[in-house]
Motif scaffolding. Structure first.
Motif, PDB file in Angstrom:
ATOM      1  N   ARG A   5       0.952  -1.209  -0.059  1.00 37.90           N
ATOM      2  CA  ARG A   5      -0.174  -0.089   0.084  1.00 37.90           C
ATOM      3  C   ARG A   5       0.847   1.172   0.076  1.00 37.90           C
ATOM      4  O   ARG A   5       0.573   2.103  -0.621  1.00 37.90           O
ATOM      5  N   ALA A   6       1.768   1.217   0.926  1.00 41.01           N
ATOM      6  CA  ALA A   6       2.879   2.389   0.756  1.00 41.01           C
ATOM      7  C   ALA A   6       3.504   2.405  -0.580  1.00 41.01           C
ATOM      8  O   ALA A   6       3.503   3.714  -0.766  1.00 41.01           O
ATOM      9  N   ALA A   7       3.728   1.851  -1.096  1.00 41.51           N
ATOM     10  CA  ALA A   7       4.368   1.776  -2.438  1.00 41.51           C
ATOM     11  C   ALA A   7       3.425   2.446  -3.548  1.00 41.51           C
ATOM     12  O   ALA A   7       3.931   3.353  -4.533  1.00 41.51           O
ATOM     13  N   GLY A  23       0.317  12.259   9.659  1.00 45.73           N
ATOM     14  CA  GLY A  23       1.557  12.117   9.074  1.00 45.73           C
ATOM     15  C   GLY A  23       1.599  11.360   7.579  1.00 45.73           C
ATOM     16  O   GLY A  23       2.286  11.483   6.828  1.00 45.73           O
ATOM     17  N   PHE A  24       0.447  10.470   7.359  1.00 49.08           N
ATOM     18  CA  PHE A  24       0.395   9.568   6.116  1.00 49.08           C
ATOM     19  C   PHE A  24       0.015  10.590   4.854  1.00 49.08           C
ATOM     20  O   PHE A  24      -0.651  11.612   5.119  1.00 49.08           O
ATOM     21  N   PHE A  88      10.785   7.657   5.339  1.00 44.43           N
ATOM     22  CA  PHE A  88       9.279   8.149   5.417  1.00 44.43           C
ATOM     23  C   PHE A  88       8.430   7.521   6.568  1.00 44.43           C
ATOM     24  O   PHE A  88       7.817   8.546   7.529  1.00 44.43           O
ATOM     25  N   LEU A  89       8.648   6.371   6.828  1.00 42.38           N
ATOM     26  CA  LEU A  89       7.630   5.983   8.126  1.00 42.38           C
ATOM     27  C   LEU A  89       8.574   6.255   9.581  1.00 42.38           C
ATOM     28  O   LEU A  89       7.792   6.453  10.199  1.00 42.38           O
ATOM     29  N   LYS A  90       9.704   6.523   9.266  1.00 40.43           N
ATOM     30  CA  LYS A  90      10.405   6.941  10.580  1.00 40.43           C
ATOM     31  C   LYS A  90       9.909   8.472  10.903  1.00 40.43           C
ATOM     32  O   LYS A  90       9.928   8.865  12.007  1.00 40.43           O
ATOM     33  N   THR A  91       9.910   9.208   9.798  1.00 45.38           N
ATOM     34  CA  THR A  91       9.612  10.382   9.788  1.00 45.38           C
ATOM     35  C   THR A  91       7.948  10.649  10.494  1.00 45.38           C
ATOM     36  O   THR A  91       7.752  11.381  11.492  1.00 45.38           O
ATOM     37  N   VAL A 279      10.874  13.855   1.561  1.00 46.21           N
ATOM     38  CA  VAL A 279      10.438  12.431   1.509  1.00 46.21           C
ATOM     39  C   VAL A 279       8.933  12.152   1.742  1.00 46.21           C
ATOM     40  O   VAL A 279       8.451  11.060   1.211  1.00 46.21           O
ATOM     41  N   VAL A 280       8.256  12.994   2.455  1.00 45.85           N
ATOM     42  CA  VAL A 280       6.991  12.776   2.696  1.00 45.85           C
ATOM     43  C   VAL A 280       6.139  13.066   1.380  1.00 45.85           C
ATOM     44  O   VAL A 280       4.800  12.722   1.389  1.00 45.85           O
TER      45      VAL A 280
END
Length: 601
Positions: A5-7, A23-24, A88-91, A279-280
């Motif tokens: 899904r993230a891709a 943040g998504f 991205f997920l870390k952010t 990156v977001v």
């Protein structure tokens, strides 16, 4: 499956990707997975927040990015750089914590039914209020009356509500509290208060007074032995002052500003900074915020906002942002934000947020830097523009300095409304930041005006002939060290960092204002002065930069033996108190005389 899904976020041009709840990126429309190629379906949401109708959608080829070999990156078609989903997920996690699916879908439904940002409308409240303490006393009630006649917003702090409404009227903005009891001084009482006139004083009365027909006075008794009525001088004048200063200091502000980021000792302050880069949006720029222990202006520690910015994948910005403050910062006492930086010749942005939501309006100002020079950048609150995704929001609510929840520094190729930054360059950058503080603009005027008393330094002055001094000086010990604690209360004000004026009137009378005056410093004069005159001096001092941080005594030129009266047909002209304030000096308190021979009185 979550990785897949993230891709799909990259199946749309990255210029249209945006951060949503927690943040998504805003949710993509339906997609299908076929032979490891992701395609955009024909049904596209016609919303400026998502994919635009005319966007050309291209297939996204990817590797097995759910496996360890992918190292958290997603690989796009030729000409695009890989997107680091791990960063991205870390952010997202750093700023928002673990995502909540329930809140995510709740947010999605809200976004689909609304086209604007969700900036809350703040309830209208009073600002620039003048707080009057001791408002039912002889000076205090006159101060309130003058402020009302000037149409200035007034709030009074009193111990007895019924008495206050009887004296000041039923419509007075009133809070009930006691300076000697700090638990009665609730923080919400002082919202909107920007200035204070303090006329609180210990109560002194005769042990045994005159008869109603003044028979004792007629018999030649001119002096009645005084005593303290109610709370002690220590509780009222000293501890009470400490409580009052602590209650109002955040509201009225500090002359040297409020430090938001900077080094006090070796600590960089309470805020936690994190990188928030493109990156977001699918970009590859990357920044960090580091502490350099020796990189400061004078060899001490400083923060450094640094990184590498790239326009690949339609990116082009880096930033650092604080986590939302656990308690919003009230900066309503101040006029703007000041940043001390060592420039690199680039243009940066400061973004101030008043909403705890992630994707919302940020109040923004750009600033230019000079390469290789330490600079103080002052950004008035009035210069902050409401911006949402690099677009000015014309109908956004005004900036509310009393509810600041986060700060952000940004280096970007984008200015506002489609314009580009004139100094932007791809590549490495570094901006040392030594401090960020809220500031009071010049000229600074007093925020705390205090009515004290002449004579406060005299009880302990060596060589002073007490027989020639007023009763309070002679009876200082018998009256619970009244002047000693008044002086200690003055010192609390002077040490607080709040811009102040301390007025020391001589003996107070009920005579009208208008007599010629003598202003003096050093605590040497005796005499009398009208309460009405003192009230006028206090109100004028609030607006005068020449009265700031000055302590002075004042009396009338009319001697005690002569009553002062005013002919209503020829009233005296109004005084320009600034003439007196300008002649005064900072730093003179009369305490200097405690270590040397007394001056003649």
């Amino acid at each position: 499956m979550e990785c897949c899904r993230a891709a799909t976020f990259l199946s749309a041009p990255s210029s249209h990707l945006n951060l949503g709840f927690q943040g998504f990126p805003s949710p993509p429309v339906s997609r299908r997975l076929n032979n490891r190629i992701l395609y955009q379906r024909d049904v596209i949401l016609h919303s400026k927040r998502f994919i635009q109708p005319n966007d050309r959608v291209r297939p996204l080829y990817y590797r097995n990015y759910c496996s360890p070999a992918s190292r958290g990156s997603i690989f796009a078609e030729s000409g695009r750089q890989s997107w680091d989903i791990g960063r991205f997920l870390k952010t997202v996690y750093f700023f928002s914590g673990p995502p909540s699916p329930a809140k995510f879908f709740e947010f999605l439904l809200e976004k689909l039914s609304s086209s604007g940002s969700s900036e809350p409308v703040m309830a209208k409240e009073k600002h620039d209020v003048v707080l009057v303490t001791g408002a039912t006393g002889g000076v205090g009630r006159r101060v309130v009356d003058i402020l009302y006649k000037k149409s200035l917003p007034v709030r009074v702090l009193v111990r007895n509500e019924e008495k206050a409404r009887t004296i000041l009227g039923p419509d007075i903005d009133l809070i009930v509290g006691d300076v000697t009891k700090k638990d009665t001084l609730a923080p919400e009482y002082f919202k909107g208060v920007k200035k204070v006139i303090n006329a609180v004083s210990v109560i002194v009365g005769p042990k045994e007074g005159d008869t109603p027909d003044r028979a004792k006075y007629s018999q030649g008794i001119k002096f009645f032995e005084p005593e303290i009525k109610g709370d002690s001088p220590e509780m009222v004048e000293y501890i009470g002052m400490q409580n009052l200063i602590n209650a109002v200091k955040e509201s009225v502000g500090y002359q040297n500003g409020k430090l938001l980021f900077g080094f006090q000792g070796n600590s960089p302050g309470k805020f936690v900074w994190g990188a928030l880069d493109d990156v977001v949006m699918g970009g590859v720029s990357e920044s960090t915020f580091q502490i350099d222990p020796c990189g400061g202006e004078k060899g001490g520690p400083t923060g450094i906002f640094k990184g590498i910015v790239s326009t690949a994948n339609n990116g082009g910005f880096t930033s650092i942002r604080t986590k939302n403050f656990s308690v919003p910062e009230d900066l309503s006492a101040y006029d703007g934000i000041e940043i001390r930086v060592k420039g690199d010749g680039h243009r940066y942005k400061l973004i101030v947020r008043t909403s705890a939501e992630w994707d919302t309006v940020g109040y923004t100002a750009s600033f230019d830097t000079v390469k290789g020079q330490w600079q103080t950048i002052c950004l008035p609150f009035s210069s902050l523009r409401p911006v949402f995704r690099a677009r000015t929001v014309s109908d956004a609510p005004p900036f509310n300095p009393s509810a600041v929840v986060s700060l952000q520094l940004m280096y970007s190729k984008f200015e506002y409304d489609g314009k580009l930054s004139p100094t932007f360059e791809e590549g490495a950058f570094a901006l040392p930041v030594s401090c960020i503080r809220a500031y009071i603009k010049d000229p600074i005027t007093p925020r705390f005006v205090h009515v004290s008393s002449a004579g406060v330094t005299r009880p302990d002055r060596p060589g002073l002939d007490l027989s020639k001094q007023p009763p309070a000086v002679r009876l200082n010990k018998e009256l619970g060290y009244i002047l000693t604690f008044k002086l200690k209360g003055e010192d609390v004000i002077r040490d607080s960092g709040i811009p102040y004026t301390i007025v020391r009137p001589c003996a107070l009378t009920e005579e009208p204002a208008g007599a010629d005056l003598i202003f003096d410093q050093g605590d040497n004069i005796t005499g009398k002065i009208s309460r009405e005159e003192v009230a006028r001096i206090c109100v004028t001092a609030l607006e005068s930069p020449h009265a700031c941080n000055k302590t002075f005594e004042v009396k009338s030129t009319v001697p005690f033996s002569e009553p002062f009266v005013v002919n209503p047909n020829t009233p005296p002209p109004e005084k320009d108190y600034d003439v007196y304030f300008k002649a005064l000096e900072e730093g003179i308190t009369g305490k200097e005389a405690l270590e040397r021979s007394p001056m003649p009185v």
